[in-house]
Design an enzyme around this catalytic site. Structure first.
Site, PDB file in Angstrom:
ATOM      1  N   THR A   1       0.839  -1.194   0.000  1.00  0.00           N
ATOM      2  CA  THR A   1       0.000   0.000   0.000  1.00  0.00           C
ATOM      3  C   THR A   1       0.874   1.243   0.000  1.00  0.00           C
ATOM      4  O   THR A   1       2.061   1.184   0.303  1.00  0.00           O
ATOM      5  CB  THR A   1      -0.907   0.055   1.248  1.00  0.00           C
ATOM      6  OG1 THR A   1      -0.123   0.443   2.382  1.00  0.00           O
ATOM      7  CG2 THR A   1      -1.576  -1.268   1.514  1.00  0.00           C
ATOM      8  N   ASP A   2       0.291   2.367  -0.312  1.00  0.00           N
ATOM      9  CA  ASP A   2       0.940   3.632  -0.020  1.00  0.00           C
ATOM     10  C   ASP A   2       0.709   3.942   1.460  1.00  0.00           C
ATOM     11  O   ASP A   2       0.008   3.220   2.164  1.00  0.00           O
ATOM     12  CB  ASP A   2       0.392   4.738  -0.917  1.00  0.00           C
ATOM     13  CG  ASP A   2       1.405   5.854  -1.140  1.00  0.00           C
ATOM     14  OD1 ASP A   2       2.312   6.026  -0.295  1.00  0.00           O
ATOM     15  OD2 ASP A   2       1.292   6.568  -2.156  1.00  0.00           O
TER      16      ASP A   2
END
Length: 768
Positions: free
Chosen positions: A289-290
């Site tokens: 994920t970011d």
């Protein structure tokens, strides 16, 4: 050699003999890797599996702090799979030792960092380097960054960012390769190859992470993190292509974007992460994920932390950056049957595979060589190369009366808030840069010209002090002069009167672009505009040295200036690189990878647009004339200020008409399109020869022009070279209404020229 120092205990249990150890060192056998991972996975508890999916930020430990920190305790308990935002061999060895000597299974950690455009040797911002149109330089640039980062303990970079964007309001255009899927794809491939090389087990290569998947570059209103909404044909024909190119050359990891796709955030979008990325493109790496991307799905309206965490892993997202949604909720979700053990195991396997391929199970300290850290970072060789890349990234936008290159005997007035702002030269996302090493333009010009250089700041970056504070973050503040605007102007005008030519270092500060640096107004700040108006009254040549992280609306400045050299943010070697080009030691050869609009109202504006049912005639478009009931504006021409692919040189290039080897193209037989390019000016120089194709009739509407090839050539003064492109059926394919990848028989135009506005064309036909 003590094996226990270099190999974790679990590895020894699996590989007992020297011959088996040798196999670990050399084998690329997939079965061996799969067996190793399967046996390791079988030993892991549910908590340890979930721990591999946890990626916290280190907060940059001090050496010796790891064992006693909260993160250190989690590492010891097997609850961390990797760390980022930690730098230096000593710190990374300290943390890795906790993982491989104190945790139960001795599984090494990944260490990541945003190595976006260089490490301590900082190259131009990615939008700038994309304007080199030089893939050999691009690959070597990533290779150099990997060498430096790996020498300092880093084994994973969150780069390249390949988000295609047509909206310069969006601040993160600075991190990407511009507006075109073909050029963006070539850059993506070169960057991944540069970081990862041919062998991830080499100590000089690092794992690449392509980002942000997907469509992050098309937010509504150009506002970062905002909603993205587009058709699937636009996804497949334009925005997906650079990500897919990175996957095709073997990128090891992919980062999810913050935005939604068809109403589902990317982090939890199963169609995106599983159907497209894994099933259609055969991606076999892991997805991260970011920053807090899982948690943010709650604000998107997708549910509580447990719900969105389950949504993310079931979608095919493997690693949770910072948010700890996986760590806090997945155990219960697995126990409740909301996440299957098979889904969890698949995610863990992909992360263990990356660690295995990097050679971390064989030697968890392979990136912790103090000698490399002392001798391979910010070297003279790397700095010289960074200077070369910078000079090739500059785009000469205007050069009236051949005012450039400057002459050595001229007296020069240097003005502007960016002339002596070395901390801003590396640009945005330069997290490993030591700003004291960056070189400002004033520094180099002073050394070169001595008494022939006159300097005055002339104005502040902006009239608004609060705005300056907002963009002066991360150690990149521009020193504000507290004198009145009138005093600053008078000082600049006084030295300009004594000079033969005025250099105005104008534009944006480094952090006026980048993440969370969207702008609703993409003009140059008024404080600088006002000084330019005063300088114009002196009737002297004015050369703008334009610093920017995005295309700007500079119609006024273009009208006023004698010459404009767009230098983006050139990196640590800014001063020497700009000086070389200003004085003709290097002939500029950069070409725009993103269109410059005439004003904000034209945005989004890009070269490969569709036609409408009521297009303005080519003649009126060329002249900027208005026609009622046609697709045009009342107040501005349809055409951009500077088109995609545009860039001048100190010399001139002449193109012959196109010749083609055959007017009929078939699936079995390609055709060749050729032009002769001549250097008709007074300087040796490089030219980017660009090939575009138009599909005249399609089952769905087709762009007016698409880049399909380019070659960067060097020509001596008076020299002519033949440049040939091979066109195949593959070059004509696109995704149709049903998302079939097809080349439809019919007529096509091929264009070859110096930018996307070229009219040099020939007709050919694709036949069955």
């Amino acid at each position: 050699m003590k094996l226990t120092y270099f190999i974790p205990i679990i590895t020894l249990n699996l590989f007992l003999s020297c011959s088996q150890k040798q196999e670990v060192n050399t084998t690329k056998n997939k079965d061996t890797r799969e067996q190793f991972i399967a046996e390791l996975l079988a030993k892991m508890t549910l908590e340890e599996k979930i721990g591999q999916l946890n990626l916290p930020s280190a907060g940059d430990f001090t050496t010796g702090q790891a064992t006693n920190s909260d993160i250190g305790k989690k590492i010891e308990e097997g609850l961390v799979g990797g760390l980022f935002n930690i730098k230096s061999v000593a710190k990374i060895r300290d943390v890795q030792r906790v993982a491989v000597e104190k945790s139960r299974l001795k599984i090494p950690l990944l260490f990541g960092m945003d190595v976006i455009h260089g490490y301590e040797t900082t190259f131009p911002i990615p939008l700038g380097s994309s304007c080199t149109w030089n893939m050999e330089l691009t690959q070597k640039m990533a290779q150099t960054a990997a060498k430096e980062a790996s020498a300092d303990g880093i084994c994973w970079t969150f780069s390249p960012m390949v988000d295609l964007s047509r909206d310069p309001r969006w601040g993160r255009v600075a991190e990407g390769g511009g507006e075109d899927p073909y050029l963006g794809s070539e850059i993506a491939k070169a960057m991944v190859k540069g970081y990862q090389g041919d062998d991830l087990a080499s100590p000089y290569t690092i794992l690449s992470c392509v980002k942000h998947f997907a469509l992050y570059g098309a937010p509504e209103a150009g506002r970062d993190y905002n909603t993205v909404d587009m058709s699937r044909t636009s996804m497949y024909n334009y925005y997906f292509k650079p990500y897919q190119a990175a996957v095709e050359v073997g990128v090891g990891s992919v980062m999810a974007s913050f935005n939604e796709i068809d109403g589902v955030p990317a982090t939890g979008n199963k169609w995106l992460m599983t159907e497209v990325l894994r099933n259609q493109w055969n991606f076999d790496g892991f997805v991260v994920t970011d920053y807090t991307g899982v948690n943010e799905m709650t604000d998107h309206g997708m549910g509580d932390l447990a719900t969105v965490s389950a949504l993310a892993i079931n979608a095919g997202t493997d690693m949770d950056m910072v948010g700890e949604g996986f760590l806090k909720t997945l155990k219960k979700s697995v126990e409740d049957g909301k996440v299957s053990m098979a889904q969890l195991d698949a995610a863990v396997k992909r992360i263990l595979k990356a660690k295995y391929d990097l050679g971390l199970f064989e030697n968890p300290y392979k990136y912790c060589d103090e000698n490399r850290a002392k001798t391979e970072i910010f070297t003279q060789e790397h700095r010289a190369f960074a200077q070369q890349v910078a000079t090739e990234s500059f785009v000469l936008l205007k050069n009236e009366n051949q005012v450039l290159p400057l002459q050595a005997n001229q007296k020069v007035a240097l003005v502007g808030p960016l002339a002596d702002a070395k901390e801003n030269m590396p640009g945005t996302w330069s997290v490993a840069t030591k700003f004291e090493n960056a070189i400002a333009l004033k520094t180099t010009l002073s050394e070169k010209l001595g008494a022939n250089l006159l300097y005055a700041k002339g104005c502040n970056l902006d009239y608004d002090l609060e705005f300056e504070k907002r963009v002066g973050v991360f150690g990149k503040a521009i020193q504000r002069d507290d004198r009145s605007d009138q005093e600053l102007h008078q000082e600049a005008l006084a030295i300009a009167k004594k000079a033969d030519v005025i250099l105005f270092a104008i534009g944006e500060a480094a952090e006026m672009s980048g993440e969370c640096s969207s702008r609703s107004d993409i003009t140059i700040p008024q404080a600088q505009k006002d000084l330019l108006k005063e300088l114009k009254k002196l009737n002297k040549p004015i050369v703008l040295v334009l610093f920017t992280g995005r295309p700007l609306a500079i119609t006024e400045e273009s009208d006023v200036a004698t010459a404009i050299l767009n230098v983006w943010f050139p990196g640590t070697e800014a001063g020497p690189a700009i000086t070389e080009v200003l004085y003709g030691e290097v002939n500029p050869s950069g070409k725009l990878s993103m269109t410059f609009p005439r004003n904000l109202g034209q945005v989004p504006i890009y070269y490969n647009h569709k036609n409408t049912g009521r297009p303005l005639s080519p003649e009126k478009t060329e002249k900027g004339e208005f026609e009622k009931f046609k697709s045009n504006y009342l107040d501005v021409a349809n055409t951009p200020l500077y088109p995609f692919g545009y860039g001048l040189s100190y010399t001139s290039f002449d193109y012959s008409s196109i010749t083609i080897s055959n007017t009929k193209l078939t699936k079995e037989k390609s055709i060749e399109a050729t032009v002769n390019v001549s250097n008709t000016g007074n300087y040796d120089g490089k030219e980017v020869v660009q090939l575009y194709i138009r599909d005249l009739v399609g089952s769905t509407t087709r762009p007016v022009k698409e880049l399909k090839g380019f070659q960067k050539i060097f020509l001596k003064k008076g020299e002519t070279k033949k440049v040939t492109f091979t066109i195949t059926e593959e070059d004509l394919k696109f995704y149709d209404f049903d998302l079939n990848y097809v080349a439809e028989p019919g007529q096509f135009e091929v264009f070859i020229g110096t930018n996307s506005d070229t009219k040099n064309k020939m007709l050919f036909e694709l036949v069955n």
